[in-house]
Motif scaffolding. Structure first.
Motif, PDB file in Angstrom:
ATOM      1  N   MET A  31      -6.381   7.753  -7.691  1.00 11.53           N
ATOM      2  CA  MET A  31      -5.069   7.574  -6.802  1.00 11.53           C
ATOM      3  C   MET A  31      -4.072   6.527  -7.237  1.00 11.53           C
ATOM      4  O   MET A  31      -4.477   5.465  -7.801  1.00 11.53           O
ATOM      5  CB  MET A  31      -5.860   6.997  -5.432  1.00 11.53           C
ATOM      6  CG  MET A  31      -4.845   6.754  -4.553  1.00 11.53           C
ATOM      7  SD  MET A  31      -5.814   6.056  -2.964  1.00 11.53           S
ATOM      8  CE  MET A  31      -4.432   6.248  -1.588  1.00 11.53           C
ATOM      9  N   PHE A  32      -2.981   6.846  -6.798  1.00 12.20           N
ATOM     10  CA  PHE A  32      -1.708   5.837  -7.212  1.00 12.20           C
ATOM     11  C   PHE A  32      -1.753   4.660  -6.647  1.00 12.20           C
ATOM     12  O   PHE A  32      -2.253   4.789  -5.376  1.00 12.20           O
ATOM     13  CB  PHE A  32      -0.394   6.621  -7.166  1.00 12.20           C
ATOM     14  CG  PHE A  32       0.776   5.977  -7.502  1.00 12.20           C
ATOM     15  CD1 PHE A  32       0.994   5.991  -8.835  1.00 12.20           C
ATOM     16  CD2 PHE A  32       1.717   5.227  -6.693  1.00 12.20           C
ATOM     17  CE1 PHE A  32       2.142   5.045  -9.193  1.00 12.20           C
ATOM     18  CE2 PHE A  32       2.674   4.577  -6.956  1.00 12.20           C
ATOM     19  CZ  PHE A  32       2.983   4.656  -8.427  1.00 12.20           C
ATOM     20  N   ASN A  33      -1.312   3.613  -7.021  1.00 15.96           N
ATOM     21  CA  ASN A  33      -1.394   2.413  -6.288  1.00 15.96           C
ATOM     22  C   ASN A  33      -0.150   1.573  -6.614  1.00 15.96           C
ATOM     23  O   ASN A  33       0.383   1.746  -7.809  1.00 15.96           O
ATOM     24  CB  ASN A  33      -2.547   1.616  -6.824  1.00 15.96           C
ATOM     25  CG  ASN A  33      -3.179   0.664  -5.574  1.00 15.96           C
ATOM     26  OD1 ASN A  33      -2.402   0.384  -4.502  1.00 15.96           O
ATOM     27  ND2 ASN A  33      -4.432   0.056  -5.945  1.00 15.96           N
ATOM     28  N   VAL A  34       0.321   0.574  -5.744  1.00 17.38           N
ATOM     29  CA  VAL A  34       1.452  -0.545  -5.873  1.00 17.38           C
ATOM     30  C   VAL A  34       0.657  -1.754  -5.828  1.00 17.38           C
ATOM     31  O   VAL A  34       0.177  -2.135  -4.691  1.00 17.38           O
ATOM     32  CB  VAL A  34       2.606  -0.175  -5.125  1.00 17.38           C
ATOM     33  CG1 VAL A  34       3.633  -1.011  -5.255  1.00 17.38           C
ATOM     34  CG2 VAL A  34       2.862   1.319  -5.229  1.00 17.38           C
ATOM     35  N   THR A  35       0.990  -2.577  -6.736  1.00 16.53           N
ATOM     36  CA  THR A  35       0.427  -4.141  -6.547  1.00 16.53           C
ATOM     37  C   THR A  35       1.482  -4.793  -5.498  1.00 16.53           C
ATOM     38  O   THR A  35       2.606  -4.432  -5.445  1.00 16.53           O
ATOM     39  CB  THR A  35       0.842  -4.790  -7.936  1.00 16.53           C
ATOM     40  OG1 THR A  35       2.130  -4.821  -8.149  1.00 16.53           O
ATOM     41  CG2 THR A  35      -0.031  -4.315  -9.192  1.00 16.53           C
ATOM     42  N   PRO A  36       1.044  -5.746  -4.995  1.00 16.09           N
ATOM     43  CA  PRO A  36       1.731  -6.417  -3.600  1.00 16.09           C
ATOM     44  C   PRO A  36       2.968  -7.103  -4.222  1.00 16.09           C
ATOM     45  O   PRO A  36       4.109  -6.763  -3.513  1.00 16.09           O
ATOM     46  CB  PRO A  36       0.696  -7.600  -3.124  1.00 16.09           C
ATOM     47  CG  PRO A  36      -0.482  -6.876  -3.568  1.00 16.09           C
ATOM     48  CD  PRO A  36      -0.432  -6.116  -4.868  1.00 16.09           C
ATOM     49  N   PHE A  37       2.999  -7.535  -5.375  1.00 14.16           N
ATOM     50  CA  PHE A  37       4.201  -7.930  -6.050  1.00 14.16           C
ATOM     51  C   PHE A  37       5.089  -6.880  -6.271  1.00 14.16           C
ATOM     52  O   PHE A  37       6.323  -7.261  -6.019  1.00 14.16           O
ATOM     53  CB  PHE A  37       3.884  -8.849  -7.232  1.00 14.16           C
ATOM     54  CG  PHE A  37       5.091  -9.834  -7.873  1.00 14.16           C
ATOM     55  CD1 PHE A  37       5.607 -10.791  -6.905  1.00 14.16           C
ATOM     56  CD2 PHE A  37       5.640  -9.297  -9.125  1.00 14.16           C
ATOM     57  CE1 PHE A  37       6.722 -11.327  -7.659  1.00 14.16           C
ATOM     58  CE2 PHE A  37       6.690 -10.112  -9.642  1.00 14.16           C
ATOM     59  CZ  PHE A  37       7.071 -11.274  -8.932  1.00 14.16           C
ATOM     60  N   ALA A  38       4.855  -5.869  -6.735  1.00 11.58           N
ATOM     61  CA  ALA A  38       5.795  -4.503  -7.085  1.00 11.58           C
ATOM     62  C   ALA A  38       6.456  -4.198  -5.409  1.00 11.58           C
ATOM     63  O   ALA A  38       7.429  -3.840  -5.628  1.00 11.58           O
ATOM     64  CB  ALA A  38       4.980  -3.570  -7.658  1.00 11.58           C
ATOM     65  N   ALA A  39       5.542  -3.858  -4.610  1.00 13.12           N
ATOM     66  CA  ALA A  39       5.953  -3.556  -3.196  1.00 13.12           C
ATOM     67  C   ALA A  39       6.984  -4.663  -2.690  1.00 13.12           C
ATOM     68  O   ALA A  39       7.836  -4.222  -2.122  1.00 13.12           O
ATOM     69  CB  ALA A  39       4.780  -3.569  -2.144  1.00 13.12           C
ATOM     70  N   GLN A  40       6.663  -5.874  -2.896  1.00 14.37           N
ATOM     71  CA  GLN A  40       7.688  -6.840  -2.317  1.00 14.37           C
ATOM     72  C   GLN A  40       8.958  -6.777  -3.142  1.00 14.37           C
ATOM     73  O   GLN A  40       9.931  -6.853  -2.564  1.00 14.37           O
ATOM     74  CB  GLN A  40       7.050  -8.154  -2.727  1.00 14.37           C
ATOM     75  CG  GLN A  40       7.952  -9.570  -2.369  1.00 14.37           C
ATOM     76  CD  GLN A  40       7.326 -10.926  -2.836  1.00 14.37           C
ATOM     77  OE1 GLN A  40       6.292 -10.908  -3.152  1.00 14.37           O
ATOM     78  NE2 GLN A  40       8.389 -11.637  -2.898  1.00 14.37           N
ATOM     79  N   GLU A  41       9.051  -6.245  -4.597  1.00 11.27           N
ATOM     80  CA  GLU A  41      10.279  -6.379  -5.148  1.00 11.27           C
ATOM     81  C   GLU A  41      11.026  -5.008  -4.692  1.00 11.27           C
ATOM     82  O   GLU A  41      12.193  -4.620  -4.645  1.00 11.27           O
ATOM     83  CB  GLU A  41      10.119  -6.414  -6.594  1.00 11.27           C
ATOM     84  CG  GLU A  41       9.775  -7.747  -7.232  1.00 11.27           C
ATOM     85  CD  GLU A  41      10.745  -8.731  -6.646  1.00 11.27           C
ATOM     86  OE1 GLU A  41      11.957  -8.449  -7.191  1.00 11.27           O
ATOM     87  OE2 GLU A  41      10.484  -9.962  -6.486  1.00 11.27           O
ATOM     88  N   ILE A  42      10.372  -4.082  -4.447  1.00  7.81           N
ATOM     89  CA  ILE A  42      10.691  -2.744  -4.116  1.00  7.81           C
ATOM     90  C   ILE A  42      11.385  -2.755  -2.824  1.00  7.81           C
ATOM     91  O   ILE A  42      12.543  -2.348  -2.356  1.00  7.81           O
ATOM     92  CB  ILE A  42       9.664  -1.535  -4.202  1.00  7.81           C
ATOM     93  CG1 ILE A  42       9.237  -1.405  -5.578  1.00  7.81           C
ATOM     94  CG2 ILE A  42      10.492  -0.410  -3.393  1.00  7.81           C
ATOM     95  CD1 ILE A  42       8.180  -0.472  -5.710  1.00  7.81           C
ATOM     96  N   MET A  43      10.992  -3.465  -1.736  1.00  8.26           N
ATOM     97  CA  MET A  43      11.429  -3.924  -0.506  1.00  8.26           C
ATOM     98  C   MET A  43      12.642  -4.463  -0.631  1.00  8.26           C
ATOM     99  O   MET A  43      13.701  -4.476   0.006  1.00  8.26           O
ATOM    100  CB  MET A  43      10.279  -4.372   0.415  1.00  8.26           C
ATOM    101  CG  MET A  43       9.184  -3.300   0.725  1.00  8.26           C
ATOM    102  SD  MET A  43       9.593  -1.822   1.405  1.00  8.26           S
ATOM    103  CE  MET A  43      10.272  -2.176   2.882  1.00  8.26           C
ATOM    104  N   ALA A  44      12.726  -5.636  -1.262  1.00 11.41           N
ATOM    105  CA  ALA A  44      13.863  -6.285  -1.567  1.00 11.41           C
ATOM    106  C   ALA A  44      15.130  -5.512  -2.276  1.00 11.41           C
ATOM    107  O   ALA A  44      16.172  -5.661  -1.790  1.00 11.41           O
ATOM    108  CB  ALA A  44      13.498  -7.618  -2.637  1.00 11.41           C
ATOM    109  N   ALA A  45      14.593  -4.734  -3.310  1.00 13.50           N
ATOM    110  CA  ALA A  45      15.816  -3.715  -3.890  1.00 13.50           C
ATOM    111  C   ALA A  45      16.127  -2.868  -2.469  1.00 13.50           C
ATOM    112  O   ALA A  45      17.319  -2.408  -2.802  1.00 13.50           O
ATOM    113  CB  ALA A  45      15.268  -3.008  -4.858  1.00 13.50           C
ATOM    114  N   ALA A  46      15.543  -2.257  -1.616  1.00 13.08           N
ATOM    115  CA  ALA A  46      15.947  -1.435  -0.652  1.00 13.08           C
ATOM    116  C   ALA A  46      16.989  -2.115   0.141  1.00 13.08           C
ATOM    117  O   ALA A  46      17.814  -1.625   0.586  1.00 13.08           O
ATOM    118  CB  ALA A  46      14.728  -0.968  -0.047  1.00 13.08           C
ATOM    119  N   GLU A  47      16.392  -3.339   0.553  1.00 13.38           N
ATOM    120  CA  GLU A  47      17.451  -4.308   1.374  1.00 13.38           C
ATOM    121  C   GLU A  47      18.906  -4.428   0.711  1.00 13.38           C
ATOM    122  O   GLU A  47      19.909  -4.285   1.352  1.00 13.38           O
ATOM    123  CB  GLU A  47      16.844  -5.632   1.670  1.00 13.38           C
ATOM    124  CG  GLU A  47      17.587  -6.329   2.650  1.00 13.38           C
ATOM    125  CD  GLU A  47      16.614  -7.666   3.103  1.00 13.38           C
ATOM    126  OE1 GLU A  47      17.420  -8.725   3.350  1.00 13.38           O
ATOM    127  OE2 GLU A  47      15.572  -7.750   2.984  1.00 13.38           O
TER     128      GLU A  47
END
Length: 123
Positions: free
Chosen positions: A1-17
């Motif tokens: 299963m594909f996974n995303v670390t919490p730190f990566a998820a945080q950075e992706i959400m910041a990039a989306a913003e």
């Protein structure tokens, strides 16, 4: 299963913003390159009929059918690839720590975003 670390998820959400695309899902894709290695890409996108969607906190990640096999047991992380420079990397699950600051294994050992598709999220 594909996974995303919490730190990566945080950075992706910041990039989306920063990009004004809050609420959009992140599409992650992979394909075999001409040298037989895996090329990775990602970007914000709408969900399609054949997508597999997964939630990581408030982030939705989409994986299309053609990429599922190549992304199985892969982790998207955000790590320091050289002193002072962070970037997204795709790595086998056993090579990441998933800690608050991402993996501590050298990026060259994990493989980075070979397709250049990550620039949309790291900028």
């Amino acid at each position: 299963m594909f996974n995303v670390t919490p730190f990566a998820a945080q950075e992706i959400m910041a990039a989306a913003e920063r990009s004004g695309v809050e609420g959009m899902a992140l599409r992650v894709a992979a394909r075999r390159g001409p040298d037989g290695g895996i090329e990775y890409g990602m970007g914000f996108d709408d969900e399609r009929e054949d997508d597999q969607a997964a939630r990581f906190d408030t982030l939705t990640v989409l994986v299309g059918a053609p990429s599922r096999g190549l992304l199985a047991d892969t982790v998207l992380d955000f790590v320091e690839v050289e002193p002072g420079r962070f970037d997204f990397v795709f790595a086998p699950a056993h090579e990441t720590t998933g800690g608050d600051r991402g993996s501590t294994a050298p990026a060259a050992e994990r493989g980075g975003c070979g397709s250049g598709g990550c620039s949309g999220c790291s900028g």
